[in-house]
Structures are given as structure tokens and as C-alpha cells.
Scaffold this motif. Structure first.
Motif, PDB file in Angstrom:
ATOM      1  N   LEU A 102       4.876   0.174  -5.437  1.00  0.00           N
ATOM      2  CA  LEU A 102       3.880   0.415  -6.491  1.00  0.00           C
ATOM      3  C   LEU A 102       3.733  -0.826  -7.366  1.00  0.00           C
ATOM      4  CD1 LEU A 102       4.772   4.118  -7.353  1.00  0.00           C
ATOM      5  CD2 LEU A 102       2.749   3.284  -6.130  1.00  0.00           C
ATOM      6  N   ASP A 103       4.845  -1.488  -7.658  1.00  0.00           N
ATOM      7  CA  ASP A 103       4.780  -2.729  -8.458  1.00  0.00           C
ATOM      8  C   ASP A 103       3.869  -3.755  -7.786  1.00  0.00           C
ATOM      9  OD1 ASP A 103       6.398  -1.989 -10.549  1.00  0.00           O
ATOM     10  OD2 ASP A 103       8.215  -2.940  -9.755  1.00  0.00           O
ATOM     11  N   VAL A 104       4.134  -4.033  -6.523  1.00  0.00           N
ATOM     12  CA  VAL A 104       3.384  -5.092  -5.828  1.00  0.00           C
ATOM     13  C   VAL A 104       1.918  -4.676  -5.639  1.00  0.00           C
ATOM     14  CG1 VAL A 104       3.167  -6.332  -3.616  1.00  0.00           C
ATOM     15  CG2 VAL A 104       5.411  -6.072  -4.697  1.00  0.00           C
ATOM     16  N   ASN A 105       1.702  -3.417  -5.240  1.00  0.00           N
ATOM     17  CA  ASN A 105       0.334  -2.985  -4.917  1.00  0.00           C
ATOM     18  C   ASN A 105      -0.531  -2.779  -6.154  1.00  0.00           C
ATOM     19  OD1 ASN A 105       1.495  -2.916  -2.420  1.00  0.00           O
ATOM     20  ND2 ASN A 105       0.822  -0.868  -1.874  1.00  0.00           N
ATOM     21  N   ILE A 106       0.087  -2.625  -7.323  1.00  0.00           N
ATOM     22  CA  ILE A 106      -0.712  -2.393  -8.538  1.00  0.00           C
ATOM     23  C   ILE A 106      -0.567  -3.573  -9.504  1.00  0.00           C
ATOM     24  CG2 ILE A 106      -1.054  -0.879 -10.530  1.00  0.00           C
ATOM     25  CD1 ILE A 106      -0.150   1.453  -8.667  1.00  0.00           C
ATOM     26  N   TYR A 161       0.778   5.026  -0.999  1.00  0.00           N
ATOM     27  CA  TYR A 161       0.113   3.814  -0.504  1.00  0.00           C
ATOM     28  C   TYR A 161      -1.398   3.900  -0.740  1.00  0.00           C
ATOM     29  CZ  TYR A 161      -1.760   0.408   2.842  1.00  0.00           C
ATOM     30  OH  TYR A 161      -2.459  -0.616   3.430  1.00  0.00           O
ATOM     31  N   GLY A 162      -2.020   4.988  -0.292  1.00  0.00           N
ATOM     32  CA  GLY A 162      -3.471   5.136  -0.451  1.00  0.00           C
ATOM     33  C   GLY A 162      -3.876   5.104  -1.916  1.00  0.00           C
ATOM     34  N   ALA A 163      -3.121   5.815  -2.751  1.00  0.00           N
ATOM     35  CA  ALA A 163      -3.451   5.862  -4.179  1.00  0.00           C
ATOM     36  C   ALA A 163      -3.286   4.476  -4.806  1.00  0.00           C
ATOM     37  CB  ALA A 163      -2.556   6.888  -4.886  1.00  0.00           C
ATOM     38  N   SER A 164      -2.280   3.725  -4.372  1.00  0.00           N
ATOM     39  CA  SER A 164      -2.073   2.383  -4.946  1.00  0.00           C
ATOM     40  C   SER A 164      -3.231   1.458  -4.566  1.00  0.00           C
ATOM     41  CB  SER A 164      -0.726   1.789  -4.507  1.00  0.00           C
ATOM     42  OG  SER A 164      -0.750   1.403  -3.148  1.00  0.00           O
ATOM     43  N   LYS A 165      -3.805   1.656  -3.371  1.00  0.00           N
ATOM     44  CA  LYS A 165      -4.964   0.838  -2.973  1.00  0.00           C
ATOM     45  C   LYS A 165      -6.196   1.235  -3.782  1.00  0.00           C
ATOM     46  CE  LYS A 165      -3.385  -2.001   0.183  1.00  0.00           C
ATOM     47  NZ  LYS A 165      -3.423  -3.468  -0.007  1.00  0.00           N
ATOM     48  N   ILE A 166      -6.336   2.536  -4.075  1.00  0.00           N
ATOM     49  CA  ILE A 166      -7.463   2.970  -4.926  1.00  0.00           C
ATOM     50  C   ILE A 166      -7.330   2.302  -6.297  1.00  0.00           C
ATOM     51  CG2 ILE A 166      -8.448   4.943  -6.175  1.00  0.00           C
ATOM     52  CD1 ILE A 166      -7.800   6.671  -3.719  1.00  0.00           C
ATOM     53  N   ILE A 167      -6.123   2.271  -6.830  1.00  0.00           N
ATOM     54  CA  ILE A 167      -5.923   1.643  -8.145  1.00  0.00           C
ATOM     55  C   ILE A 167      -6.231   0.138  -8.057  1.00  0.00           C
ATOM     56  CG2 ILE A 167      -4.230   1.100  -9.951  1.00  0.00           C
ATOM     57  CD1 ILE A 167      -2.926   3.846  -9.303  1.00  0.00           C
ATOM     58  N   GLY A 168      -5.765  -0.513  -7.007  1.00  0.00           N
ATOM     59  CA  GLY A 168      -6.065  -1.940  -6.821  1.00  0.00           C
ATOM     60  C   GLY A 168      -7.572  -2.196  -6.827  1.00  0.00           C
ATOM     61  N   GLU A 169      -8.309  -1.363  -6.122  1.00  0.00           N
ATOM     62  CA  GLU A 169      -9.775  -1.507  -6.087  1.00  0.00           C
ATOM     63  C   GLU A 169     -10.369  -1.369  -7.493  1.00  0.00           C
ATOM     64  OE1 GLU A 169     -11.840   1.077  -3.438  1.00  0.00           O
ATOM     65  OE2 GLU A 169     -10.758   0.411  -1.652  1.00  0.00           O
ATOM     66  N   GLN A 170      -9.857  -0.389  -8.226  1.00  0.00           N
ATOM     67  CA  GLN A 170     -10.411  -0.145  -9.568  1.00  0.00           C
ATOM     68  C   GLN A 170     -10.053  -1.274 -10.531  1.00  0.00           C
ATOM     69  OE1 GLN A 170     -12.748   2.105  -9.818  1.00  0.00           O
ATOM     70  NE2 GLN A 170     -12.255   2.517  -7.668  1.00  0.00           N
ATOM     71  N   LEU A 171      -8.901  -1.916 -10.318  1.00  0.00           N
ATOM     72  CA  LEU A 171      -8.561  -3.080 -11.146  1.00  0.00           C
ATOM     73  C   LEU A 171      -9.554  -4.217 -10.882  1.00  0.00           C
ATOM     74  CD1 LEU A 171      -4.659  -2.927 -10.828  1.00  0.00           C
ATOM     75  CD2 LEU A 171      -6.025  -2.466 -12.888  1.00  0.00           C
ATOM     76  N   CYS A 172      -9.999  -4.359  -9.638  1.00  0.00           N
ATOM     77  CA  CYS A 172     -11.031  -5.367  -9.325  1.00  0.00           C
ATOM     78  C   CYS A 172     -12.329  -5.024 -10.057  1.00  0.00           C
ATOM     79  CB  CYS A 172     -11.292  -5.422  -7.821  1.00  0.00           C
ATOM     80  SG  CYS A 172      -9.904  -6.021  -6.844  1.00  0.00           S
ATOM     81  N   ARG A 173     -12.734  -3.755  -9.983  1.00  0.00           N
ATOM     82  CA  ARG A 173     -13.981  -3.347 -10.672  1.00  0.00           C
ATOM     83  C   ARG A 173     -13.881  -3.602 -12.172  1.00  0.00           C
ATOM     84  NH1 ARG A 173     -15.477   2.513 -10.107  1.00  0.00           N
ATOM     85  NH2 ARG A 173     -17.470   1.847 -10.984  1.00  0.00           N
ATOM     86  N   ASP A 174     -12.705  -3.311 -12.706  1.00  0.00           N
ATOM     87  CA  ASP A 174     -12.477  -3.496 -14.143  1.00  0.00           C
ATOM     88  C   ASP A 174     -12.614  -4.983 -14.516  1.00  0.00           C
ATOM     89  OD1 ASP A 174     -11.660  -2.233 -16.639  1.00  0.00           O
ATOM     90  OD2 ASP A 174      -9.831  -3.437 -16.447  1.00  0.00           O
ATOM     91  N   ALA A 175     -12.064  -5.855 -13.665  1.00  0.00           N
ATOM     92  CA  ALA A 175     -12.140  -7.293 -13.940  1.00  0.00           C
ATOM     93  C   ALA A 175     -13.587  -7.778 -13.872  1.00  0.00           C
ATOM     94  CB  ALA A 175     -11.283  -8.065 -12.929  1.00  0.00           C
ATOM     95  N   TYR A 176     -14.362  -7.197 -12.962  1.00  0.00           N
ATOM     96  CA  TYR A 176     -15.786  -7.561 -12.864  1.00  0.00           C
ATOM     97  C   TYR A 176     -16.515  -7.155 -14.151  1.00  0.00           C
ATOM     98  CZ  TYR A 176     -20.599  -7.623 -11.136  1.00  0.00           C
ATOM     99  OH  TYR A 176     -21.936  -7.876 -10.970  1.00  0.00           O
TER     100      TYR A 176
END
Ligand SMILES: NC(=O)c1ccc[n+]([C@@H]2O[C@H](COP(=O)([O-])OP(=O)(O)OC[C@H]3O[C@@H](n4cnc5c(N)ncnc54)[C@H](O)[C@@H]3O)[C@@H](O)[C@H]2O)c1
Length: 343
Positions: A102-106, A161-176
Motif C-alpha cells: 500500500l505504501d509503494v502503490n499509493i 491491489y486493485g483498490a490501490s491502483k484506483i487510488i493511484g489513478e485518482q492521485l494523477c487526476r488530482d495532480a492534473y
């Protein structure tokens, strides 16, 4: 469009680069004239073997660093036009050590985004996964980009794993939204190809099937063999990563899957044929204690949106991709990689 980052003459980093997808993408970017490709990895899972074929390339630089350490990332991303973020724990590693995963993926993704901001990196490509649709009985039919996440009945590590990837995607959207960071999310389906590792549950099945047939044993099929898998060849993904940088697309998430899904029985039959024959498959139930990723029924991961967004479509079908994987495994590099199984 402003979000387009040409490859020739520009510098790139691949975070988590000593990997299956990283090694293939580094070759792709170098072949297209990248001025420099930085492979950044802490070697938690990555290996020298995965990048041995590239290590003497004059425009490749290997940096040992950790996505959990901002200073490492800030140094490695200075003066870059694009960053590909691959560093992650997948389901099997997540099962062994959920908190590190979770640390690495988020946090790791957020750190990469912060480093891009600090150094003015123009575009981030983030490796997400079809795990964002979840697993278990709810996953069936045509999986398109707005298909919801299914968690009921699936193993906890797969859901983390799947949830951590969803969070990663949303962090990208947030940065945009917050600072205009251009990004493309690619949701890879199960990757296979040269330099295959033993860390992905579904691709592991291909390698185990090859190994069993090579030892003269019967390949194993779980259940009745009708379970769907949708793979993508690693070279096709390397091309998708490159095209995501080159395209004008930003603030978008698209699936990148292979030409068509297959069933486990078809897969075993194809591997057997490509190896020149072998014992008939043995049908067995689930193995106790082993994390297996199951779906509810037949499904297909649609990749048409990737064509519209970045101009990409898969080119290598399972027959050709498996032929290349087997050829690699039979060569020296593939045989040596067997020694890293414990990684
Ligand atoms: N392999 C698949 O089937 C598959 C499917 C869908 C999505 N993906 C995603 O694609 C990406 C690449 O997959 P892969 O199969 O090449 O993975 P991999 O396991 O080969 O690569 C991940 C890399 O990240 C590195 N890493 C882990 N923790 C790190 C840290 N703290 N700091 C720096 N580096 C670190 C590892 O050493 C490894 O080299 C991952 O993000 C994965 O989630 C993979």
C-alpha cells in the motif's frame, strides 16, 4: 496539443524500471531516439537480469533509488520530459506484505507526482491495471473504462491491489486538477512476454504450464478450463507507453489489453502445440492456500478507447506472443532467470 512529448531528443525516467514492462519500454524509447532513459529501481523485485541486455547502452542510466524517498526521486527526475511510473507491488507480493504494498502503490505514486511537479516534468504515464475492475463473480461481460469495481468473493490481496491502483489513478487526476500535471493512465491487462517473472498470478500460470510440459508432466487446468484470461504482450505495452507520451492525450485512463481473451484450456492447448506436443491436461480443483484470480464468467477487456485516445491497438496475438516467450525461455537469458524465482 501541449501534452504531447516526442521521444526523440527528450529524456525519460522509468520508475520501477528493472522490470518486465520497464525493460521492454526502455528499449522502445531508446529505439525511438530518446536522449536518455533513466531506470530507477530499488530492486525490491526487479533484477539485473531483467535489464542485462540494456545495461551497456550509452543512453541508459541505472539509478538505485526508492519511491518512498523523495530525495532519490527529486534527483532522478531533474531535467526530464516524461516519467513512466511502474513501481508497484502486485497481488502476490501484496499478499505477503500488504503495508509495504500500500505504501509503494499509493504514497509512492504521490511522491512521483510531487517530483514531477518540482522538476517540471511534462507528462506522467501511470501503469494501472484491469484489477481496477476487481475480481470475483461480478466481473463478466465487456469491461470498459467506466465498469465499476467488484470486490465480493475475491481474495483480500487482489482487492487491496486493485483498490490501490484506483487510488493511484485518482492521485494523477488530482495532480492534473491542482497543478495541471499532464498524465495518461494505462490499465494494462495481464502482461506476458520475454523476461517474464513469477510475480503475476495469471502469467505465472503460463510459465508453470511451459515448465510442466518441458518436464514431461501433464499441464494443470483448474475447474473445467472455461475461465477467461485476457493477456497483453509486453512489446505491445512498450509501444502503448511510448504512444501515451507522444499523443496529445491527457487526463484520461484507458485499457490496454491484447487482441482477444482466451480460456485457460485454450491457453494450455496452444502452449502444448507450440512446444510440439505433450501430455493431455489434468483437470484439478483449486489449490489450497494459493492466491488465484477468478472471474465470474466470460469477459473481454475492451481496448477501443486506447485507439481513440493515443492511437494504440494491440498487434501481437497469443500464438505469436507465446512463441516469443517460449523462444526466450529456451535461450540462455530465460534459463538463467529461473534462478530468480524466489525474488
Ligand atoms: N505484470 C502484469 O501482469 C501487470 C498487469 C497489470 C498491471 N501491471 C502493472 O505494471 C507495472 C509493471 O509491472 P511489471 O510486471 O513489469 O512489474 P515488476 O514487478 O517487474 O516491476 C515493478 C518494479 O518496481 C520496483 N519497485 C518496487 N518497489 C519499489 C520502490 N519502493 N522503489 C523503487 N522501485 C520499486 C520493483 O523492484 C520492480 O522492478 C506495475 O505497476 C504493475 O502493477 C502489471
Amino acid at each position: 496539443m501541449a501534452a504531447s512529448v516526442p521521444i526523440a531528443g527528450n529524456r525519460f525516467a522509468i520508475i520501477g524500471g528493472a522490470s518486465l514492462v520497464g525493460s521492454a519500454t526502455a528499449g522502445e524509447l531508446l529505439d525511438h531516439g530518446a536522449a536518455e532513459v533513466v531506470l530507477f529501481d530499488n530492486f525490491a523485485f526487479g533484477s539485473d537480469a531483467a535489464i542485462a541486455h540494456l545495461k551497456d547502452h550509452p543512453r541508459l542510466r541505472l539509478v538505485r533509488g526508492d519511491v518512498m524517498r523523495m530525495a532519490d526521486l527529486l534527483r532522478a527526475t531533474e531535467g526530464l520530459a516524461g516519467v513512466l511510473q511502474l513501481a508497484a507491488y502486485m497481488t502476490l507480493s501484496m499478499d505477503r506484505d500488504p503495508w509495504s504494498g500500500l505504501d509503494v502503490n499509493i504514497r509512492g505514486v504521490q511522491n512521483v507526482l510531487e517530483a514531477c511537479r518540482a522538476n517540471g516534468v511534462r507528462k506522467l504515464v501511470f501503469a494501472s491495471s484491469n484489477a481496477t475492475y476487481g475480481y470475483g463473480p461480478g466481473v463478466a461481460g465487456e469491461l470498459v473504462e467506466d465498469t465499476p469495481f467488484h470486490s465480493a468473493g475475491a481474495p483480500p490481496a487482489a482487492i487491496l491491489y486493485g483498490a490501490s491502483k484506483i487510488i493511484g489513478e485518482q492521485l494523477c487526476r488530482d495532480a492534473y486538477r491542482k497543478w495541471g500535471q499532464d498524465y495518461v493512465v494505462l490499465r494494462y491487462s495481464t502482461v506476458y512476454g520475454e523476461r517474464q517473472h513469477y510475480r503475476a498470478a495469471n502469467a505465472l500460470y503460463i510459465i508453470e504450464t511451459i515448465d510442466r510440459l518441458r518436464r514431461g508432466e501433464a499441464p494443470q487446468v483448474f475447474g473445467d478450463g472455461s475461465e477467461t484470461k485476457h493477456f497483453v504482450y509486453v512489446g505491445d505495452l512498450a509501444r502503448a507507453n511510448r504512444m501515451a507520451f507522444e499523443s496529445g492525450a491527457t487526463d484520461v485512463a484507458v485499457n490496454t489489453s491484447g487482441p482477444a481473451p482466451t480460456t485457460t484450456l485454450e491457453l494450455v492447448q496452444l502452449v502444448t502445440e507450440l512446444l510440439g506436443g505433450g501430455k493431455a491436461p489434468e483437470f484439478i480443483g483449486a489449490e489450497p492456500g494459493k492466491v488465484r484470480l477468478t472471474s465470474g464468467g466470460a469477459f473481454r477487456i475492451a481496448h477501443e478507447a486506447a485507439k481513440a485516445a493515443i492511437g494504440w491497438a494491440p498487434e501481437v496475438d497469443m500464438r505469436e506472443g507465446l512463441r516469443r516467450l517460449i523462444a526466450w525461455r529456451d535461450g540462455n537469458e530465460g534459463r538463467n532467470s529461473n534462478e530468480e524465482r524466489g525474488a
